[in-house]
Design a protein around this motif. Structure first.
Motif, PDB file in Angstrom:
ATOM      1  N   ALA A 165      -1.681   7.933  -1.895  1.00 60.28           N
ATOM      2  CA  ALA A 165      -0.903   7.723  -3.044  1.00 60.28           C
ATOM      3  C   ALA A 165      -1.411   7.364  -4.310  1.00 60.28           C
ATOM      4  O   ALA A 165      -0.860   7.455  -5.616  1.00 60.28           O
ATOM      5  CB  ALA A 165       0.215   6.558  -2.940  1.00 60.28           C
ATOM      6  N   GLY A 166      -2.814   7.707  -4.327  1.00 57.06           N
ATOM      7  CA  GLY A 166      -3.609   7.392  -5.478  1.00 57.06           C
ATOM      8  C   GLY A 166      -3.709   8.771  -6.297  1.00 57.06           C
ATOM      9  O   GLY A 166      -3.431   9.790  -5.958  1.00 57.06           O
ATOM     10  N   ALA A 187      -2.223   5.259   3.471  1.00 58.24           N
ATOM     11  CA  ALA A 187      -2.087   4.495   2.219  1.00 58.24           C
ATOM     12  C   ALA A 187      -1.557   2.964   2.667  1.00 58.24           C
ATOM     13  O   ALA A 187      -1.298   2.681   3.773  1.00 58.24           O
ATOM     14  CB  ALA A 187      -0.877   5.193   1.406  1.00 58.24           C
ATOM     15  N   ASP A 191       5.644   1.857   0.952  1.00 60.70           N
ATOM     16  CA  ASP A 191       6.160   2.453  -0.362  1.00 60.70           C
ATOM     17  C   ASP A 191       5.149   3.674  -0.863  1.00 60.70           C
ATOM     18  O   ASP A 191       5.475   4.850  -1.170  1.00 60.70           O
ATOM     19  CB  ASP A 191       6.204   1.487  -1.609  1.00 60.70           C
ATOM     20  CG  ASP A 191       7.355   0.672  -1.401  1.00 60.70           C
ATOM     21  OD1 ASP A 191       8.436   0.884  -0.652  1.00 60.70           O
ATOM     22  OD2 ASP A 191       7.574  -0.441  -2.224  1.00 60.70           O
ATOM     23  N   LYS A 192       3.775   3.423  -0.475  1.00 59.32           N
ATOM     24  CA  LYS A 192       2.899   4.556  -1.010  1.00 59.32           C
ATOM     25  C   LYS A 192       2.775   5.503   0.053  1.00 59.32           C
ATOM     26  O   LYS A 192       2.554   6.618  -0.337  1.00 59.32           O
ATOM     27  CB  LYS A 192       1.446   3.837  -0.991  1.00 59.32           C
ATOM     28  CG  LYS A 192       1.231   2.615  -2.360  1.00 59.32           C
ATOM     29  CD  LYS A 192      -0.040   2.225  -2.335  1.00 59.32           C
ATOM     30  CE  LYS A 192      -0.283   1.192  -3.845  1.00 59.32           C
ATOM     31  NZ  LYS A 192      -1.455   0.687  -3.813  1.00 59.32           N
ATOM     32  N   VAL A 195       5.502   7.983  -0.820  1.00 56.18           N
ATOM     33  CA  VAL A 195       4.941   8.490  -1.817  1.00 56.18           C
ATOM     34  C   VAL A 195       4.188   9.849  -1.651  1.00 56.18           C
ATOM     35  O   VAL A 195       4.170  11.167  -1.727  1.00 56.18           O
ATOM     36  CB  VAL A 195       3.940   7.995  -2.980  1.00 56.18           C
ATOM     37  CG1 VAL A 195       3.344   8.717  -4.150  1.00 56.18           C
ATOM     38  CG2 VAL A 195       4.973   7.019  -3.767  1.00 56.18           C
ATOM     39  N   ASP A 206      -0.067   3.318   7.639  1.00 58.54           N
ATOM     40  CA  ASP A 206      -0.275   2.331   6.674  1.00 58.54           C
ATOM     41  C   ASP A 206      -1.519   1.487   7.118  1.00 58.54           C
ATOM     42  O   ASP A 206      -1.645   0.960   8.145  1.00 58.54           O
ATOM     43  CB  ASP A 206       0.848   1.098   6.705  1.00 58.54           C
ATOM     44  CG  ASP A 206       0.806  -0.271   5.925  1.00 58.54           C
ATOM     45  OD1 ASP A 206      -0.404  -0.198   5.277  1.00 58.54           O
ATOM     46  OD2 ASP A 206       1.416  -1.001   5.739  1.00 58.54           O
ATOM     47  N   GLY A 305       2.074   7.090 -11.919  1.00 59.59           N
ATOM     48  CA  GLY A 305       3.046   5.975 -11.666  1.00 59.59           C
ATOM     49  C   GLY A 305       3.289   5.180 -12.628  1.00 59.59           C
ATOM     50  O   GLY A 305       4.158   4.399 -12.582  1.00 59.59           O
ATOM     51  N   ARG A 323      -3.903  -3.633  -7.097  1.00 61.07           N
ATOM     52  CA  ARG A 323      -3.616  -2.481  -5.955  1.00 61.07           C
ATOM     53  C   ARG A 323      -2.049  -2.280  -6.259  1.00 61.07           C
ATOM     54  O   ARG A 323      -1.341  -1.901  -5.348  1.00 61.07           O
ATOM     55  CB  ARG A 323      -3.945  -2.869  -4.550  1.00 61.07           C
ATOM     56  CG  ARG A 323      -5.233  -3.063  -4.431  1.00 61.07           C
ATOM     57  CD  ARG A 323      -6.417  -1.812  -4.521  1.00 61.07           C
ATOM     58  NE  ARG A 323      -7.468  -2.246  -4.002  1.00 61.07           N
ATOM     59  CZ  ARG A 323      -8.723  -2.698  -4.719  1.00 61.07           C
ATOM     60  NH1 ARG A 323      -8.524  -3.128  -5.848  1.00 61.07           N
ATOM     61  NH2 ARG A 323      -9.765  -2.945  -4.170  1.00 61.07           N
ATOM     62  N   THR A 325      -0.678  -0.381  -8.455  1.00 64.13           N
ATOM     63  CA  THR A 325      -0.294   1.074  -8.983  1.00 64.13           C
ATOM     64  C   THR A 325      -0.048   1.971  -7.875  1.00 64.13           C
ATOM     65  O   THR A 325      -0.643   1.972  -6.777  1.00 64.13           O
ATOM     66  CB  THR A 325      -1.389   1.421  -9.972  1.00 64.13           C
ATOM     67  OG1 THR A 325      -2.603   1.238  -9.283  1.00 64.13           O
ATOM     68  CG2 THR A 325      -1.664   0.363 -10.918  1.00 64.13           C
ATOM     69  N   VAL A 326       0.584   3.083  -8.106  1.00 65.91           N
ATOM     70  CA  VAL A 326       0.905   4.426  -7.567  1.00 65.91           C
ATOM     71  C   VAL A 326       0.294   5.407  -8.274  1.00 65.91           C
ATOM     72  O   VAL A 326       0.814   5.668  -9.532  1.00 65.91           O
ATOM     73  CB  VAL A 326       2.188   4.514  -6.995  1.00 65.91           C
ATOM     74  CG1 VAL A 326       2.474   5.664  -6.286  1.00 65.91           C
ATOM     75  CG2 VAL A 326       2.526   3.131  -6.093  1.00 65.91           C
TER      76      VAL A 326
END
Length: 346
Positions: A165-166, A187, A191-192, A195, A206, A305, A323, A325-326
């Motif tokens: 998700a980065g 990820a 949530d990530k 994405v 995860d 993001g 960490r 951020t997305v």
């Protein structure tokens, strides 16, 4: 004597807002202040910055000088910007004035409303591509394009993307899927993972869960390619998932260290092991231009993001470090053509 050609509504001799790093430390050492306008020197162009790129490496540099950027303090950080050329210096092409561009700054000067940069390094933004998207692709796009070309995933192969998700990871998910591979996104958090699925991943796991590699194997077995953006234990686990004659390309160390796999161990498994991209300036420009062209054609979408006003550069760094951020994080100067998005913060 050559006088720089300029087109700008900013009075000559005025000041810009810029973010200064005067000592290494936490995010709070980044402080915005008025700064004299930079001037386009010989071979340079002056860019009125709309967006500045922030990378994880820049947060590490700010904390203690870590990373490829070497500079004496005080300095204005920032290694990538996008905006409009408003002046050129002696020896630079006058036709650049008024052009929308993205470019590297050489390691400093990007967190500001104006940046003097090497005119030869400018990359024109294609028509139809917003400046914020172009800046989001400046560093991450060239990295992702190089990684994909080097790994060359084939239709039907299984590709694991860490930090999916980065900024780089999200692009790799799309590029690997377009190449016909089955994409497994790893990820940190549900949530990530969502994405990454939205970007085209077939499976999302995860990697904060201890049994994440079991989830990968339950969804088809091992993998043929691992794009390693985390390093450390996560990267090590990704290596263990590789089939014989697999490829592992490490492009980041979000964990704080590179993946600890020796060349001998990789050779025993017949695994191609590459760490980091050593690109010539010409290759960097070509890969960036390719990424911009793919985005302009609608085939590649950077995930932005977070956007922070320039004055809140410290908050942007804090968010990246935590960490939280997305996708990509951008600084916005307020002089931001090419996007209708608000300054939405974290």
């Amino acid at each position: 004597m050559h006088t720089p050609i300029a087109v700008s509504d900013r009075p000559e001799g005025d000041h810009v807002r810029a973010v200064w790093l005067k000592e290494f430390g936490g995010p709070e050492v980044l402080v915005a202040s008025d700064t004299p306008d930079p001037v386009a020197g010989p071979g340079q162009a002056l860019v009125e910055v709309a967006f500045a790129n922030i990378t994880f490496v820049e947060t590490q540099f700010r904390a203690g000088g870590f990373g490829p950027f070497k500079a004496e303090l005080p300095m204005i950080p920032g290694n990538g910007v996008g905006g409009v050329v408003v002046a050129v210096g002696e020896g630079a092409d006058d036709r650049l004035v008024g052009t929308r561009v993205v470019c590297g700054t050489g390691g400093s000067g990007g967190y500001a409303e104006l940046a003097a940069v090497d005119a030869a390094g400018l990359i024109e933004v294609p028509d139809g591509l917003a400046l914020d998207s172009a800046v989001a692709l400046l560093a991450d796009g060239r990295t992702a394009m190089w990684l994909l070309q080097t790994a060359a995933p084939r239709p039907g192969e299984r590709v694991l993307v860490e930090a999916a998700a980065g900024g780089v990871g999200g692009l790799l998910v799309q590029l690997a899927r377009a190449a016909g591979a089955t994409v497994i996104a790893a990820a940190g958090g549900a949530d990530k993972g969502r994405v990454a699925r939205d970007l085209g991943a077939d499976v999302a796991v995860d990697y904060l869960q201890a049994d994440w590699t079991d989830r990968v194997r339950e969804n088809g077995g091992g993998v043929d390619v691992a794009f390693d953006g985390v390093g450390g234990e996560i990267g090590r686990s990704a290596f263990d998932l590789l089939e014989r004659r697999g490829r592992m390309l490490s492009f980041g160390m979000a964990s704080g260290r590179w993946t600890g796999v020796s060349e001998e161990e990789a050779a025993d498994r017949d695994v191609l092991l590459l760490r980091g991209a050593q690109l010539t300036p010409e290759a960097s420009r070509a890969f960036t231009a390719d990424a911009l062209a793919e985005a302009a054609a609608g085939r590649l979408r950077p995930s932005i993001g977070q956007r922070f006003p320039l004055e809140r550069a410290a908050d942007a760094h804090a968010a990246i470090q935590s960490r939280a951020t997305v996708g990509k994080t951008l600084l916005v100067t307020g002089r931001s053509p090419g996007t209708g998005n608000p300054l939405d913060g974290a």
